[in-house]
Design a protein around this motif. Sequence first.
Motif, short mmCIF file in Angstrom:
data_model
loop_
_atom_site.label_atom_id
_atom_site.label_comp_id
_atom_site.label_asym_id
_atom_site.label_seq_id
_atom_site.Cartn_x
_atom_site.Cartn_y
_atom_site.Cartn_z
N MET A 109 8.32 -10.94 1.90
CA MET A 109 9.03 -11.01 3.15
C MET A 109 10.43 -11.53 2.88
O MET A 109 10.64 -12.43 2.08
CB MET A 109 8.32 -11.96 4.11
CG MET A 109 8.98 -12.06 5.43
SD MET A 109 7.86 -12.88 6.58
CE MET A 109 8.98 -13.66 7.64
N TYR A 147 9.46 -6.86 5.64
CA TYR A 147 8.43 -7.07 4.63
C TYR A 147 7.83 -5.74 4.23
O TYR A 147 7.99 -4.73 4.91
CB TYR A 147 7.33 -8.01 5.14
CG TYR A 147 6.56 -7.46 6.32
CD1 TYR A 147 5.39 -6.73 6.11
CD2 TYR A 147 6.98 -7.67 7.62
CE1 TYR A 147 4.69 -6.22 7.18
CE2 TYR A 147 6.28 -7.17 8.69
CZ TYR A 147 5.13 -6.44 8.47
OH TYR A 147 4.43 -5.94 9.53
N ASP A 148 7.17 -5.77 3.09
CA ASP A 148 6.47 -4.60 2.58
C ASP A 148 5.13 -5.09 2.05
O ASP A 148 5.09 -5.87 1.09
CB ASP A 148 7.29 -3.93 1.47
CG ASP A 148 6.67 -2.65 0.97
OD1 ASP A 148 5.50 -2.35 1.32
OD2 ASP A 148 7.35 -1.93 0.23
N ARG A 149 4.05 -4.65 2.64
CA ARG A 149 2.72 -5.12 2.25
C ARG A 149 2.32 -4.74 0.83
O ARG A 149 1.47 -5.36 0.24
CB ARG A 149 1.67 -4.61 3.23
CG ARG A 149 1.77 -5.21 4.59
CD ARG A 149 0.63 -4.71 5.46
NE ARG A 149 0.76 -5.20 6.81
CZ ARG A 149 0.13 -6.27 7.28
NH1 ARG A 149 -0.67 -6.94 6.48
NH2 ARG A 149 0.31 -6.66 8.52
N SER A 150 2.95 -3.70 0.29
CA SER A 150 2.58 -3.26 -1.06
C SER A 150 3.24 -4.09 -2.15
O SER A 150 2.83 -4.03 -3.30
CB SER A 150 2.92 -1.78 -1.25
OG SER A 150 4.32 -1.60 -1.20
N SER A 184 3.81 -7.72 -3.53
CA SER A 184 3.33 -9.09 -3.34
C SER A 184 3.31 -9.82 -4.68
O SER A 184 3.29 -9.19 -5.75
CB SER A 184 1.92 -9.09 -2.74
OG SER A 184 0.99 -8.57 -3.67
N ARG A 233 0.84 -11.40 -5.73
CA ARG A 233 -0.48 -11.14 -6.29
C ARG A 233 -0.47 -9.87 -7.14
O ARG A 233 -1.07 -9.80 -8.20
CB ARG A 233 -1.50 -11.03 -5.16
CG ARG A 233 -2.90 -10.85 -5.63
CD ARG A 233 -3.47 -12.20 -6.06
NE ARG A 233 -4.83 -12.00 -6.48
CZ ARG A 233 -5.28 -12.31 -7.69
NH1 ARG A 233 -4.49 -12.87 -8.56
NH2 ARG A 233 -6.51 -12.09 -8.01
#
Length: 106
Positions: A1, A19-22, A24, A26
Amino acid sequence: MVAVARYEKGAVSVLGEAYDRSVSGRAMDWILIELFAESMKKQGAPDALASVKARLKLEEAATKVKKTLSVVDEAMGVAECVVEDYDLSCEVKRERFEAQCAPLME
């Protein structure tokens, strides 16, 4: 984010966020974990990803390396007794890490 904020005397205003959920932390950790597992396999160790305990040790080393690479150009991934009697010792350069993370950013 990512957020853009304005700081004024005594107040903060958020002007926008994205933001971009892809993408991260993780996902970046997993790239390092796979790199470490491959490095250990080259040393002759059994598959480190097959064991939960070994995976957790690699994850801890990956988190430390990722934080270190945010400040300096190279870091050592180290962990003792990851699988059987095999230790992790893997040098990671920021340039290589960024190249491996590039597909996440597209």
